[in-house]
Design an enzyme around this catalytic site. Structure first.
Site, PDB file in Angstrom:
ATOM      1  N   VAL A  49      35.762 134.856 -12.045  1.00  0.00           N
ATOM      2  CA  VAL A  49      35.717 135.155 -10.619  1.00  0.00           C
ATOM      3  C   VAL A  49      37.103 135.055  -9.986  1.00  0.00           C
ATOM      4  O   VAL A  49      37.378 135.682  -8.947  1.00  0.00           O
ATOM      5  CB  VAL A  49      34.725 134.193  -9.920  1.00  0.00           C
ATOM      6  CG1 VAL A  49      35.219 132.747  -9.986  1.00  0.00           C
ATOM      7  CG2 VAL A  49      34.460 134.606  -8.481  1.00  0.00           C
ATOM      8  N   LYS A  50      38.010 134.325 -10.603  1.00  0.00           N
ATOM      9  CA  LYS A  50      39.329 134.096 -10.021  1.00  0.00           C
ATOM     10  C   LYS A  50      40.225 135.334 -10.056  1.00  0.00           C
ATOM     11  O   LYS A  50      41.272 135.352  -9.404  1.00  0.00           O
ATOM     12  CB  LYS A  50      40.018 132.932 -10.730  1.00  0.00           C
ATOM     13  CG  LYS A  50      39.307 131.596 -10.579  1.00  0.00           C
ATOM     14  CD  LYS A  50      39.292 131.129  -9.135  1.00  0.00           C
ATOM     15  CE  LYS A  50      38.757 129.702  -9.038  1.00  0.00           C
ATOM     16  NZ  LYS A  50      38.816 129.181  -7.659  1.00  0.00           N
ATOM     17  N   ASP A  51      39.830 136.351 -10.808  1.00  0.00           N
ATOM     18  CA  ASP A  51      40.587 137.604 -10.774  1.00  0.00           C
ATOM     19  C   ASP A  51      40.674 138.146  -9.353  1.00  0.00           C
ATOM     20  O   ASP A  51      41.682 138.723  -8.945  1.00  0.00           O
ATOM     21  CB  ASP A  51      39.923 138.659 -11.665  1.00  0.00           C
ATOM     22  CG  ASP A  51      40.158 138.429 -13.141  1.00  0.00           C
ATOM     23  OD1 ASP A  51      40.643 137.342 -13.514  1.00  0.00           O
ATOM     24  OD2 ASP A  51      39.840 139.340 -13.931  1.00  0.00           O
ATOM     25  N   GLY A  54      43.286 136.248  -7.369  1.00  0.00           N
ATOM     26  CA  GLY A  54      44.609 136.608  -7.863  1.00  0.00           C
ATOM     27  C   GLY A  54      45.048 137.958  -7.341  1.00  0.00           C
ATOM     28  O   GLY A  54      46.193 138.147  -6.899  1.00  0.00           O
TER      29      GLY A  54
END
Length: 352
Positions: A49-51, A54
């Site tokens: 999910v951190k894409d 970023g």
């Protein structure tokens, strides 16, 4: 009859971030009489999910003029945000420096290096210590700005409001569209709080009656914050990585939460194993906390409701820990028999 399929071609890996499917979690749904859906964030290019954060943080920095080609992105992270940043940075022509606690999984560190990030491993120290990895990352970014002509972005995911913006402009709208607006509850754990804050803000604008929940591991402070109004760590600890916030940050300061659940590892870990054994979903520890929380919220709402949560990242990030029987036993956590068998099977070498 001939069926025509419209091609969708992304110009680069950055455009491929997001638009992940919702997956019905059959056993959780059957156990509660509700429809429990998981947003398949492990299907992002960087497998988490951190894409999304970023991507948003780098694109917004470009708009502000903080980064020029050849510039440097610096962040302190437990791993997944660093991977998302490194992927986007590489595609956009930037370098990446990641400060990471040395206790994080080997698989995350290996992936960061593969993505081209320069890794700075530091001892795992509490946030109150000036040598906590987040403080070291900030100091490094400040020092490097003096010598980097193309700019330095200190991503600062805990305080950077471009983090929740990523979920306000993408994850939240996707959930609303995919459920045709028929969503009664949304719940997830908090690492930085970007996912919870952004998704909940968007969904609440669409329907003020959607119930927002937080699932918190032991040792973090979000359960006490949203239950009793004070950010006070609960007793115990957790093996989950990337979640477990201990303080109020700008990212979560305005978040509105209706229900908070304290989810111990003994409850979350069996959920992870069950998803893998029965539904073919190999996911990380934070997803276990999320799905356990979704089950609790669904039971509280009652049969017939639809609850959405986040399937945060791929389980291959945790093979040396979560899927390692020896490690799990060392933490006095349950190990299913099928995992024991798969870990001990030895195939004889062919005779030469």
């Amino acid at each position: 009859m001939r069926i025509l399929h419209l091609m969708r071609i992304d110009n680069d890996v950055v455009e491929a971030i997001g638009n992940t499917p919702l997956i019905k979690l059959k056993r959780a749904s059957e156990a509660t009489g509700c429809t429990i859906l998981g947003k398949a964030e492990f299907m992002n290019p960087g497998q988490s999910v951190k894409d999304r954060a970023g991507k948003q943080m780098i694109l917004e920095a470009e708009k502000r003029g903080d980064l020029k080609p050849g510039g440097l992105v610096v962040e302190g992270t437990a791993g997944n945000t660093g991977i998302g940043l490194a992927i986007v940075a590489s595609a956009r022509g930037y370098r990446t420096m990641i400060v990471i606690p040395e206790t994080q999984s080997r698989e995350k560190k290996d992936m960061l290096r593969l993505c081209g990030a320069e890794l700075v491993e530091v001892p795992a120290l509490p946030y109150s210590n000036p040598n906590n990895y987040q403080h070291i990352a900030r100091r490094l970014a400040d020092e490097l700005r003096e010598s980097e002509p193309n700019g330095v972005l200190f991503a600062d995911q805990w305080n950077n409001l471009d983090n929740p913006k990523a979920h306000y402009v993408s994850t939240g709208p996707e959930i609303w569209e995919q459920t045709d607006g028929k969503v009664d509850g949304f719940i997830c754990s908090i690492g930085t709080g970007g996912t919870l804050a952004g998704v909940s803000a968007f969904l609440r604008e669409k329907n003020k009656d959607i119930v927002i929940g937080v699932a918190d591991p032991r040792g973090a402070a979000m359960y006490e914050l949203f239950k009793n109004g004070v950010a006070k760590p609960t007793a115990g600890g957790s093996i989950t990585e990337g979640i477990g916030l201990g303080r109020v940050t700008p990212v979560i300061a305005d978040a509105r939460v209706d229900e908070a659940y304290l989810v111990p590892d003994e409850e979350a870990v069996p959920v992870i194993y069950d998803l893998l054994e029965h539904e073919g979903l190999c996911l990380g520890g934070s997803t276990g906390v999320n799905v356990a929380g979704a089950i609790r919220l669904a039971r509280q709402l009652g049969p017939g409701h639809t609850v959405v949560t986040i399937l945060c990242d791929s389980g291959n990030r945790y093979q040396s820990k979560l899927f390692n029987p020896d490690f799990m036993r060392s933490k006095n956590l349950p190990v299913p028999q099928w995992l024991e068998r798969r870990s001990t099977v030895k195939v004889p070498l062919a005779e030469v």
